[in-house]
Design a protein around this motif. Structure first.
Motif, PDB file in Angstrom:
ATOM      1  N   VAL A 271      31.984  20.881 -39.606  1.00 38.44           N
ATOM      2  CA  VAL A 271      32.135  19.603 -40.300  1.00 38.44           C
ATOM      3  C   VAL A 271      33.507  19.611 -40.960  1.00 38.44           C
ATOM      4  O   VAL A 271      33.859  20.558 -41.674  1.00 38.44           O
ATOM      5  N   CYS A 272      34.284  18.560 -40.695  1.00 37.93           N
ATOM      6  CA  CYS A 272      35.685  18.520 -41.115  1.00 37.93           C
ATOM      7  C   CYS A 272      35.930  17.368 -42.091  1.00 37.93           C
ATOM      8  O   CYS A 272      36.286  16.251 -41.669  1.00 37.93           O
ATOM      9  N   PRO A 273      35.746  17.592 -43.392  1.00 39.36           N
ATOM     10  CA  PRO A 273      35.946  16.503 -44.350  1.00 39.36           C
ATOM     11  C   PRO A 273      37.419  16.195 -44.592  1.00 39.36           C
ATOM     12  O   PRO A 273      38.291  17.058 -44.430  1.00 39.36           O
ATOM     13  N   GLY A 274      37.651  14.950 -45.000  1.00 37.99           N
ATOM     14  CA  GLY A 274      38.937  14.604 -45.575  1.00 37.99           C
ATOM     15  C   GLY A 274      38.947  15.048 -47.022  1.00 37.99           C
ATOM     16  O   GLY A 274      38.204  15.953 -47.411  1.00 37.99           O
ATOM     17  N   PHE A 275      39.767  14.423 -47.836  1.00 35.77           N
ATOM     18  CA  PHE A 275      39.834  14.817 -49.240  1.00 35.77           C
ATOM     19  C   PHE A 275      38.579  14.366 -49.980  1.00 35.77           C
ATOM     20  O   PHE A 275      38.203  13.193 -49.947  1.00 35.77           O
TER      21      PHE A 275
ATOM     22  N   GLU B 298      40.020   5.435 -49.357  1.00 38.11           N
ATOM     23  CA  GLU B 298      38.869   5.972 -50.071  1.00 38.11           C
ATOM     24  C   GLU B 298      38.747   7.488 -49.883  1.00 38.11           C
ATOM     25  O   GLU B 298      39.015   8.009 -48.798  1.00 38.11           O
ATOM     26  N   PHE B 299      38.308   8.162 -50.953  1.00 33.96           N
ATOM     27  CA  PHE B 299      37.966   9.574 -50.854  1.00 33.96           C
ATOM     28  C   PHE B 299      36.634   9.725 -50.112  1.00 33.96           C
ATOM     29  O   PHE B 299      35.738   8.886 -50.228  1.00 33.96           O
ATOM     30  N   THR B 300      36.496  10.811 -49.355  1.00 32.35           N
ATOM     31  CA  THR B 300      35.202  11.199 -48.811  1.00 32.35           C
ATOM     32  C   THR B 300      34.361  11.735 -49.972  1.00 32.35           C
ATOM     33  O   THR B 300      34.898  12.331 -50.900  1.00 32.35           O
ATOM     34  N   THR B 301      33.052  11.520 -49.945  1.00 34.64           N
ATOM     35  CA  THR B 301      32.191  12.009 -51.028  1.00 34.64           C
ATOM     36  C   THR B 301      31.454  13.274 -50.590  1.00 34.64           C
ATOM     37  O   THR B 301      31.318  13.563 -49.395  1.00 34.64           O
ATOM     38  N   THR B 302      30.945  13.998 -51.575  1.00 34.53           N
ATOM     39  CA  THR B 302      30.141  15.187 -51.260  1.00 34.53           C
ATOM     40  C   THR B 302      28.894  14.780 -50.480  1.00 34.53           C
ATOM     41  O   THR B 302      28.439  15.511 -49.595  1.00 34.53           O
ATOM     42  N   GLY B 303      28.353  13.616 -50.777  1.00 39.04           N
ATOM     43  CA  GLY B 303      27.187  13.129 -50.047  1.00 39.04           C
ATOM     44  C   GLY B 303      27.493  12.855 -48.591  1.00 39.04           C
ATOM     45  O   GLY B 303      26.668  13.121 -47.709  1.00 39.04           O
ATOM     46  N   ASP B 304      28.678  12.300 -48.314  1.00 38.07           N
ATOM     47  CA  ASP B 304      29.102  12.066 -46.932  1.00 38.07           C
ATOM     48  C   ASP B 304      29.114  13.375 -46.140  1.00 38.07           C
ATOM     49  O   ASP B 304      28.673  13.436 -44.989  1.00 38.07           O
ATOM     50  N   VAL B 305      29.648  14.411 -46.774  1.00 46.33           N
ATOM     51  CA  VAL B 305      29.753  15.713 -46.104  1.00 46.33           C
ATOM     52  C   VAL B 305      28.365  16.306 -45.882  1.00 46.33           C
ATOM     53  O   VAL B 305      28.061  16.826 -44.797  1.00 46.33           O
ATOM     54  N   ALA B 306      27.516  16.223 -46.897  1.00 46.72           N
ATOM     55  CA  ALA B 306      26.155  16.756 -46.773  1.00 46.72           C
ATOM     56  C   ALA B 306      25.403  16.077 -45.633  1.00 46.72           C
ATOM     57  O   ALA B 306      24.674  16.729 -44.874  1.00 46.72           O
ATOM     58  N   ASP B 307      25.580  14.771 -45.490  1.00 50.39           N
ATOM     59  CA  ASP B 307      24.915  14.041 -44.402  1.00 50.39           C
ATOM     60  C   ASP B 307      25.313  14.605 -43.041  1.00 50.39           C
ATOM     61  O   ASP B 307      24.466  14.764 -42.145  1.00 50.39           O
ATOM     62  N   ALA B 308      26.593  14.909 -42.877  1.00 48.52           N
ATOM     63  CA  ALA B 308      27.078  15.435 -41.593  1.00 48.52           C
ATOM     64  C   ALA B 308      26.539  16.841 -41.339  1.00 48.52           C
ATOM     65  O   ALA B 308      26.171  17.183 -40.209  1.00 48.52           O
ATOM     66  N   VAL B 309      26.493  17.646 -42.387  1.00 52.62           N
ATOM     67  CA  VAL B 309      25.958  19.010 -42.252  1.00 52.62           C
ATOM     68  C   VAL B 309      24.492  18.960 -41.825  1.00 52.62           C
ATOM     69  O   VAL B 309      24.067  19.661 -40.893  1.00 52.62           O
ATOM     70  N   LEU B 310      23.710  18.121 -42.480  1.00 52.79           N
ATOM     71  CA  LEU B 310      22.285  18.029 -42.138  1.00 52.79           C
ATOM     72  C   LEU B 310      22.070  17.464 -40.734  1.00 52.79           C
ATOM     73  O   LEU B 310      21.113  17.826 -40.053  1.00 52.79           O
ATOM     74  N   PHE B 311      22.968  16.609 -40.306  1.00 50.31           N
ATOM     75  CA  PHE B 311      22.892  16.075 -38.945  1.00 50.31           C
ATOM     76  C   PHE B 311      22.965  17.200 -37.923  1.00 50.31           C
ATOM     77  O   PHE B 311      22.133  17.297 -37.009  1.00 50.31           O
ATOM     78  N   PHE B 312      23.933  18.088 -38.070  1.00 48.44           N
ATOM     79  CA  PHE B 312      24.054  19.216 -37.147  1.00 48.44           C
ATOM     80  C   PHE B 312      22.898  20.202 -37.314  1.00 48.44           C
ATOM     81  O   PHE B 312      22.390  20.750 -36.332  1.00 48.44           O
TER      82      PHE B 312
ATOM     83  N   VAL C 254      32.963  17.459 -36.212  1.00 50.55           N
ATOM     84  CA  VAL C 254      32.980  16.045 -36.583  1.00 50.55           C
ATOM     85  C   VAL C 254      33.864  15.871 -37.814  1.00 50.55           C
ATOM     86  O   VAL C 254      33.791  16.663 -38.755  1.00 50.55           O
ATOM     87  N   VAL C 255      34.721  14.857 -37.764  1.00 49.81           N
ATOM     88  CA  VAL C 255      35.629  14.574 -38.872  1.00 49.81           C
ATOM     89  C   VAL C 255      35.004  13.501 -39.757  1.00 49.81           C
ATOM     90  O   VAL C 255      34.583  12.452 -39.282  1.00 49.81           O
ATOM     91  N   VAL C 256      34.941  13.793 -41.052  1.00 47.86           N
ATOM     92  CA  VAL C 256      34.319  12.891 -42.036  1.00 47.86           C
ATOM     93  C   VAL C 256      35.407  12.535 -43.045  1.00 47.86           C
ATOM     94  O   VAL C 256      35.618  13.242 -44.031  1.00 47.86           O
ATOM     95  N   SER C 257      36.168  11.448 -42.780  1.00 44.21           N
ATOM     96  CA  SER C 257      37.427  11.300 -43.516  1.00 44.21           C
ATOM     97  C   SER C 257      37.928   9.874 -43.696  1.00 44.21           C
ATOM     98  O   SER C 257      39.107   9.665 -43.961  1.00 44.21           O
ATOM     99  N   HIS C 258      37.068   8.873 -43.543  1.00 43.42           N
ATOM    100  CA  HIS C 258      37.520   7.483 -43.632  1.00 43.42           C
ATOM    101  C   HIS C 258      38.670   7.201 -42.659  1.00 43.42           C
ATOM    102  O   HIS C 258      39.625   6.505 -42.989  1.00 43.42           O
ATOM    103  N   GLY C 259      38.569   7.770 -41.478  1.00 42.14           N
ATOM    104  CA  GLY C 259      39.539   7.452 -40.432  1.00 42.14           C
ATOM    105  C   GLY C 259      40.807   8.266 -40.414  1.00 42.14           C
ATOM    106  O   GLY C 259      41.652   8.059 -39.532  1.00 42.14           O
TER     107      GLY C 259
END
Length: 260
Positions: free
Chosen positions: A183-187, A224-238, A251-256
């Motif tokens: 999982v690849c978050p943005g800031f 927009e900043f990525t949120t901790t919740g956004d990242v958690a959602d992606a982790v649970l998906f995998f 997967v990149v989680v970064s508002h584009g």
């Protein structure tokens, strides 16, 4: 029935920030999160938060760069619960400095926490996952697993390295029903990122507001900043994958910011 009823999920660096959010998200869906952190007191606090909500959680002191500590911690989890189903390798730090000024000790520290830590925790968990013929391994990468930024040479190097580790594990683990993803978050506005804002302002000679607007969020589609919740959602998906159909992917989680 919740997605993760009874699954045991070890999350490193889970006493705070993204890791804490992931642990809470797993607990909310029936998993037993193991809060593995250098700071046992803080880890126990997060575990107690989960227990207070009616969940089950375990706190483990773990320096992910210490082979003996990692093996001992993972084995303690397996002994208590009889299984290790999920690993989220999340522990990490940041040191911001121009490449020409980076000292070797700082370089090695960064690679040890991000890469050695991922390797050691993976190896320790695989010993139990392979026996059970089940495992889901998720590495915390970054947009810097795909891109580069000034002042972050070892971080970018390490995060790129995690994608290679995941791809290798994807091939080795498949026969044991073990998948590996990144999982690849943005800031994300965690203490790790907050610390970078004044550091980069100083290095680049600009305001902290410009660091946020012109550097950190410059390439997002909406500022927009990525949120901790956004990242958690992606982790649970995998982690919820029923088989290895998505293994070896990131997967990149970064508002584009960075589009594949």
């Amino acid at each position: 029935m919740a997605r993760f009823d009874g699954r045991v999920a070890i999350v490193t660096g889970a006493a705070s920030g993204i890791g804490r959010e992931i642990a809470h998200a797993f607990a909310a869906e029936g998993a037993i999160p193991v809060i593995a952190d250098l700071n046992l007191e803080a880890a126990e606090k997060t575990a107690q938060e989960i227990r207070d909500k009616g969940g089950e959680a375990m706190a483990v002191a773990m320096d992910v760069t210490d082979e003996a500590a990692v093996d001992k911690g993972v084995d303690a989890v397996a002994e208590k619960y009889g299984r290790v189903d999920i690993l989220v390798s999340n522990a990490g730090i940041q040191i911001v400095k121009p490449l020409v000024e980076f000292d070797l000790a700082s370089w090695k520290k960064m690679l040890a926490i991000h890469l050695d830590g991922a390797f050691l925790t993976t190896r320790a968990c695989l010993r139990h996952m392979y026996k059970a013929n089940y495992g889901r391994v998720i590495y915390m990468g970054s947009v810097h697993s795909k891109e580069a930024s000034k002042l972050k040479a070892p971080y970018v190097t390490a995060k790129h390295g995690l994608t290679g580790l995941a791809k290798t594990l994807a091939k080795e683990g498949a026969e044991h029903n073990v998948s590996a993803n990144v999982v690849c978050p943005g800031f994300v506005r965690t203490p790790l990122v907050e610390k970078q804002i004044p550091e980069q302002a100083k290095e680049f000679g600009i305001s902290e507001e410009d660091v946020v607007r012109k550097i950190m969020l410059k390439d997002t589609v909406d500022g927009e900043f990525t949120t901790t919740g956004d990242v958690a959602d992606a982790v649970l998906f995998f982690a919820a994958a029923k088989n290895c159909v998505m293994t070896g992917q990131s997967v990149v989680v970064s508002h584009g910011w960075f589009m594949q």
